[in-house]
Design a protein around this motif. Structure first.
Motif, PDB file in Angstrom:
ATOM      1  N   ASP A 178       0.854  -1.184   0.000  1.00 30.51           N
ATOM      2  CA  ASP A 178       0.000   0.000   0.000  1.00 30.51           C
ATOM      3  C   ASP A 178       0.892   1.237   0.000  1.00 30.51           C
ATOM      4  O   ASP A 178       2.081   1.162   0.299  1.00 30.51           O
ATOM      5  CB  ASP A 178      -0.896   0.014   1.235  1.00 30.51           C
ATOM      6  CG  ASP A 178      -1.842  -1.182   1.289  1.00 30.51           C
ATOM      7  OD1 ASP A 178      -2.135  -1.751   0.221  1.00 30.51           O
ATOM      8  OD2 ASP A 178      -2.268  -1.547   2.397  1.00 30.51           O
ATOM      9  N   LEU A 183      -3.625   9.728   4.658  1.00 31.14           N
ATOM     10  CA  LEU A 183      -4.245  10.627   3.681  1.00 31.14           C
ATOM     11  C   LEU A 183      -5.433  11.399   4.252  1.00 31.14           C
ATOM     12  O   LEU A 183      -5.820  12.430   3.705  1.00 31.14           O
ATOM     13  CB  LEU A 183      -4.726   9.822   2.468  1.00 31.14           C
ATOM     14  CG  LEU A 183      -3.657   9.032   1.700  1.00 31.14           C
ATOM     15  CD1 LEU A 183      -4.298   8.305   0.532  1.00 31.14           C
ATOM     16  CD2 LEU A 183      -2.537   9.947   1.218  1.00 31.14           C
ATOM     17  N   ASP A 199       2.269   9.897  -2.122  1.00 33.56           N
ATOM     18  CA  ASP A 199       1.504   9.145  -3.123  1.00 33.56           C
ATOM     19  C   ASP A 199       1.629   9.767  -4.509  1.00 33.56           C
ATOM     20  O   ASP A 199       1.795   9.055  -5.515  1.00 33.56           O
ATOM     21  CB  ASP A 199       0.035   9.080  -2.713  1.00 33.56           C
ATOM     22  CG  ASP A 199      -0.203   8.043  -1.619  1.00 33.56           C
ATOM     23  OD1 ASP A 199       0.789   7.556  -1.043  1.00 33.56           O
ATOM     24  OD2 ASP A 199      -1.376   7.721  -1.347  1.00 33.56           O
ATOM     25  N   GLY A 254      -7.555   6.427  -3.055  1.00 29.77           N
ATOM     26  CA  GLY A 254      -7.256   6.517  -1.630  1.00 29.77           C
ATOM     27  C   GLY A 254      -8.475   6.871  -0.806  1.00 29.77           C
ATOM     28  O   GLY A 254      -8.408   7.759   0.039  1.00 29.77           O
ATOM     29  N   GLY A 259      -3.451   4.915   0.420  1.00 31.33           N
ATOM     30  CA  GLY A 259      -3.269   4.977  -1.026  1.00 31.33           C
ATOM     31  C   GLY A 259      -3.100   3.595  -1.636  1.00 31.33           C
ATOM     32  O   GLY A 259      -2.353   2.769  -1.123  1.00 31.33           O
ATOM     33  N   TYR A 260      -3.813   3.366  -2.747  1.00 36.44           N
ATOM     34  CA  TYR A 260      -3.702   2.113  -3.494  1.00 36.44           C
ATOM     35  C   TYR A 260      -3.281   2.435  -4.923  1.00 36.44           C
ATOM     36  O   TYR A 260      -4.024   3.087  -5.664  1.00 36.44           O
ATOM     37  CB  TYR A 260      -5.041   1.366  -3.529  1.00 36.44           C
ATOM     38  CG  TYR A 260      -5.654   1.092  -2.178  1.00 36.44           C
ATOM     39  CD1 TYR A 260      -4.873   0.606  -1.121  1.00 36.44           C
ATOM     40  CD2 TYR A 260      -7.009   1.303  -1.946  1.00 36.44           C
ATOM     41  CE1 TYR A 260      -5.437   0.348   0.118  1.00 36.44           C
ATOM     42  CE2 TYR A 260      -7.580   1.041  -0.712  1.00 36.44           C
ATOM     43  CZ  TYR A 260      -6.790   0.569   0.326  1.00 36.44           C
ATOM     44  OH  TYR A 260      -7.352   0.310   1.556  1.00 36.44           O
TER      45      TYR A 260
END
Length: 463
Positions: A178, A183, A199, A254, A259-260
């Motif tokens: 990840d 965030l 990110d 996110g 965050g992805y």
């Protein structure tokens, strides 16, 4: 044969429908990108899939490579025990990788397994790969991260590449990680401005395949961002050393404060210009030489004390020719050592214990190199890579409120009973007074909610 494909993917368990129970639809773009990335790996027809997991067995000074013939795991701890997976490990690959690490002096191998079960950072990407392939047909290698430097993580990737080529394996690499966990205020670790900055920056780097930039993310910045996968991405980058890479950014989301990011990487052939570790080390040597030229008398003394003790086992006497204030003044002093951007040792005194600042620096420099309980003693081979800083402490002053602190200007001392903890000012990754006090309490073994006596002090930093 060798490394043919790589993917960067996240590992939120809720992305599995039986775990998410509808909540996974919030990250539908990530799911769609994940399926595309899994199909990309499947199309590369790998013999071996190397999964780099932040949640496998982690050591500060060692890369654990999972041993054994097979391993299984499920999402039981996430409420979905029926969703499970078993894989066959590539034992020959693991043995060869361990031998290659031993031959090059990299601390990596099969020792120290704590849990044989597959962790969720391994299960999530393999779940999607099994979906794409109709089952996991390739053998698997599971590699963990460590507390070693980014350069050492990259070296592990290079050894994975070399092992793949030596064995003639078509190999795909999955960097499971990840991005920032900071965030949103209501996210798992709250909000930190470094979170969205990390990110944005990492997605630009990975989306363009600019792997050399991965070395330029400082430890403090990564810690502030609360990232999970950076070192996994660095290992994967090492797998493509000397290779032209076709990178493709598939998605970024996110919504839960984490965050992805999903990217794919295709090995497009040799490229000798992309020997990124060699470039980094050359740049580092140049920068270290420039820093050494700029060292003042305080830092030069700390360096001389450490180098003399590590190479000869003797503590130097106070040399002639030092500035008068180092000889006539007494003060507490902290000496910090860093190697490749990571702390390598730090010892200091709040109040003076030696006849002069110079003596204080010599004593604490030797202790920072040899007696910091968090680290092994500094070795001779490390001396050329060390960066020094010396903080000379001013008078301490008791204060009745944290409002009288300034994280950039003042260091803090917290006291409760016989326990006392100190944190220097203006440290990378410490951005608030609350963080500063919390870390100082933790260092002293004081409870997070315990009331403490606060003291502040200023420092003169030499670096």
């Amino acid at each position: 044969m060798g490394i043919t494909a790589g993917i960067m993917v996240p590992h939120p368990p809720l992305i599995i429908p039986e775990v998410g129970r509808g909540e996974e639809r919030t990250i539908i773009k990530t799911i769609e990108a994940y399926r595309e990335a899994a199909a990309f790996v499947a199309d590369s027809a790998p013999d071996t899939v190397v999964v780099i997991s932040p949640h496998s067995t982690l050591y500060g000074d060692y890369f654990h490579i999972s041993p054994g013939e097979r391993a299984s795991g499920s999402f039981a701890r996430f409420g979905a025990p029926t969703v499970s997976l078993s894989v066959d490990y590539d034992e020959e690959f693991v043995r060869e990788l361990e031998a290659a690490a031993a031959n090059t002096g990299l601390a990596a191998g099969r020792l120290g397994e704590r849990n044989r079960e597959l962790d969720h950072a391994t299960l999530v990407p393999l779940h999607f790969l099994a979906e794409a392939c109709g089952g996991i047909k390739a053998k698997v290698v599971r590699a963990a991260l460590s507390g070693l430097s980014l350069a050492e993580h990259y070296r592990l990737g290079m050894l994975i590449k070399e092992t793949s080529e030596r064995l003639g394996r078509r190999t795909a690499v999955i960097a499971s990680g990840d991005l920032s966990h900071r965030l949103k205020e209501d996210g798992p670790y709250g909000f930190n401005p470094s979170g969205p900055l990390y990110d944005e920056r990492i997605m630009a780097v990975m989306g363009n395949g600019d792997f050399g930039e991965l070395f330029n993310f400082s430890e403090g910045f990564c810690d502030s961002a609360g990232e999970c996968g950076h070192r996994a991405f660095v290992i994967m980058a090492g797998c493509f050393d000397g290779t032209e890479v076709e990178a493709k950014r598939l998605s970024y989301e996110g919504p839960f404060g984490v965050g992805y990011g999903v990217c794919t990487f295709h090995a497009a052939g040799p490229d000798e210009k992309r020997r990124l570790l060699a470039e980094f080390e050359k740049k580092e040597r140049t920068e270290l030489a420039a820093l050494k030229e700029k060292e003042d008398a305080y830092v030069r003394l700390a360096r001389a004390a450490v180098e003399a003790y590590v190479t000869g086992g003797e503590k130097i006497a106070v040399p002639a020719g030092l500035p008068e204030e180092m000889l006539s003044h007494r003060a507490g002093a902290f000496v910090s050592l860093k190697k490749e951007g990571r702390l390598r040792g730090c010892i200091g005194t709040i109040a003076p214990t030696a006849p002069s600042v110079a003596s204080e620096i010599i004593n604490n420099a030797v202790s920072a190199a040899t007696a910091d309980p968090r680290f092994d003693p500094v070795e001779k081979e490390e001396l050329a890579k060390l960066v020094y800083s010396v903080d000379i402490l001013g008078e301490t002053e008791k204060i009745d409120s944290a409002a009288k602190l300034d994280v950039k200007r003042y260091g803090v001392i917290v006291t409760k009973g016989g326990r006392r903890g100190l944190l220097l000012p203006n440290l990378e990754g410490v951005d608030s007074v609350e963080e500063q006090i919390s870390i100082a309490k933790k260092k002293a073994g004081i409870g997070a909610n315990d009331k403490v006596q606060l003291e502040r002090f200023e420092v003169v930093r030499h670096h």
